[in-house]
Design an enzyme around this catalytic site. Structure first.
Site, short mmCIF file in Angstrom:
data_model
loop_
_atom_site.label_atom_id
_atom_site.label_comp_id
_atom_site.label_asym_id
_atom_site.label_seq_id
_atom_site.Cartn_x
_atom_site.Cartn_y
_atom_site.Cartn_z
N ASN A 14 2.96 -10.07 16.77
CA ASN A 14 2.09 -8.93 17.04
C ASN A 14 0.67 -9.48 17.05
O ASN A 14 0.12 -9.78 16.00
CB ASN A 14 2.28 -7.87 15.95
CG ASN A 14 1.30 -6.72 16.06
OD1 ASN A 14 0.57 -6.60 17.05
ND2 ASN A 14 1.27 -5.86 15.05
N LYS A 72 -2.02 -8.01 17.70
CA LYS A 72 -3.03 -7.02 17.28
C LYS A 72 -4.24 -7.09 18.24
O LYS A 72 -4.06 -7.39 19.41
CB LYS A 72 -3.40 -7.21 15.81
CG LYS A 72 -2.15 -7.22 14.90
CD LYS A 72 -2.44 -7.12 13.43
CE LYS A 72 -1.15 -7.13 12.64
NZ LYS A 72 -1.35 -6.97 11.20
N HIS A 114 3.32 1.21 13.67
CA HIS A 114 2.68 0.20 12.83
C HIS A 114 1.78 0.90 11.81
O HIS A 114 1.12 1.89 12.13
CB HIS A 114 1.88 -0.79 13.68
CG HIS A 114 1.52 -2.01 12.90
ND1 HIS A 114 0.48 -2.03 12.01
CD2 HIS A 114 2.09 -3.25 12.85
CE1 HIS A 114 0.43 -3.23 11.44
NE2 HIS A 114 1.39 -3.99 11.94
N GLU A 137 -1.03 0.17 10.74
CA GLU A 137 -2.45 0.27 11.16
C GLU A 137 -2.64 1.48 12.08
O GLU A 137 -3.68 2.15 12.03
CB GLU A 137 -2.87 -1.05 11.84
CG GLU A 137 -2.97 -2.17 10.81
CD GLU A 137 -2.71 -3.57 11.33
OE1 GLU A 137 -2.72 -3.78 12.56
OE2 GLU A 137 -2.49 -4.47 10.49
N GLY A 147 -1.48 -9.03 6.19
CA GLY A 147 -2.79 -9.68 6.31
C GLY A 147 -3.43 -10.00 4.97
O GLY A 147 -4.61 -10.34 4.92
N SER A 161 2.43 -11.21 6.02
CA SER A 161 2.08 -12.56 5.55
C SER A 161 3.24 -13.55 5.66
O SER A 161 3.40 -14.44 4.81
CB SER A 161 1.53 -12.51 4.13
OG SER A 161 0.35 -11.73 4.09
P1 13P Z 1 0.41 -10.51 9.05
O1 13P Z 1 1.55 -11.44 9.41
O2 13P Z 1 -0.91 -10.97 9.55
O3 13P Z 1 0.43 -10.19 7.58
O4 13P Z 1 0.69 -9.13 9.82
C1 13P Z 1 1.94 -8.55 9.78
C2 13P Z 1 1.98 -7.43 10.73
O5 13P Z 1 1.33 -6.42 10.56
C3 13P Z 1 2.79 -7.58 11.95
O6 13P Z 1 2.93 -6.39 12.63
#
Ligand code: 13P
Length: 253
Positions: A9, A11, A96, A98, A174, A214
């Site tokens: 992803n 983002k 997601h 977010e 993250g 992560s």
């Molecule tokens: P990270 O791997 O950066 O923690 O993000 C995970 C995520 O939100 C994937 O959709």
């Protein structure tokens, strides 16, 4: 047999040129060393059509990170499921954390998005996961069970066959703070049980459940070794070919 999947992803990272460079590098890396799992990259909308020209005919699947909750029309700035599909993408991430937290995506909105994505022939990577306070209060199963019921329980069996689940504990996204392999396994087993209760044992056996939060080359192998973990949804580590490939290689002996 359910599929093993490593999905990236991106983002809101990488401009078009950087995205093309990463997809091109990944294509070469996976042509030289074939993966043991399905590989998907989910990119910003503006990358999709160009990246589709790179991934077409390769082992790499392509997805969007979102789509609209409306079919078409006067919704300035939105991108419909049909438009995503027309780029050559086969997947879309929905739900997601977010999107839920920063863009007010409610279970009702997500239901519309899931329906439209499936109606347009996209496979949905549907994200669920609790925030830290919910885990600290021991409510993670209740929260995740509710997210599944609220947005997916009205699907038919045929529709559900095109759903991939991604358990992403919000406190691990993250933050560098990964869930332990045991925490991931416990939740994935719970999720599979919830799916069995609604869609039956066969559907529960067949649905891929990815872990996200992560995930890195150094911890992927241990997390993926758990019986109910079928792969990962990768954020930060999907932005560098070597890191993403390292996670894909976690499926190799
Ligand atoms: P990270 O791997 O950066 O923690 O993000 C995970 C995520 O939100 C994937 O959709």
């Amino acid at each position: 047999m359910r599929k093993k999947i490593v999905a990236g992803n991106w983002k809101m990272n990488l401009n078009l040129q950087e995205g093309v460079a990463l997809a091109t590098e990944l294509k070469a890396a996976l042509a030289a060393d074939k993966p043991n799992c399905d590989v998907v990259i989910c990119t910003p909308f503006i990358h999709l059509a160009t990246v589709a020209g790179i991934t077409e005919g390769t082992v790499i699947g392509l997805g969007a990170e979102n789509c609209a909750d409306k079919e078409k029309g006067a919704y300035t700035g939105e991108v419909s499921a049909a438009q995503v599909k027309s780029t050559g993408a086969q997947y879309v991430i929905l739900g997601h954390s977010e999107r839920r937290a920063y863009y007010g995506e409610t279970p009702e909105i997500l239901k519309e998005k899931v329906n439209l994505a499936l109606a347009n022939g996209l496979k949905v990577i549907f994200c669920i996961g609790e925030v830290l306070e919910e885990r600290e209060a021991g409510k993670q199963n209740e929260v995740v069970g509710g997210q599944l019921a609220d947005s997916l329980f009205d699907l038919t069996d045929e529709q559900f066959a095109n759903i991939i689940l991604a358990y992403e504990p919000v406190w691990a996204i993250g933050t560098g703070k990964t869930a332990t392999a045991e925490q991931a396994q416990d939740m994935h087993e719970f999720i599979r049980g919830v799916i069995a209760g609604r869609f039956g044992e066969a559907a529960a056996e067949n649905v891929s459940i990815l872990y996200g939060g992560s995930c890195k080359p150094s911890n992927a192998k241990e997390i993926f070794s758990k019986p109910d973990v079928d792969g990962g949804l990768i954020g930060g580590a999907a932005l560098k070919c070597a890191d993403f490939k390292g996670i894909i290689d976690a499926w190799k002996d």
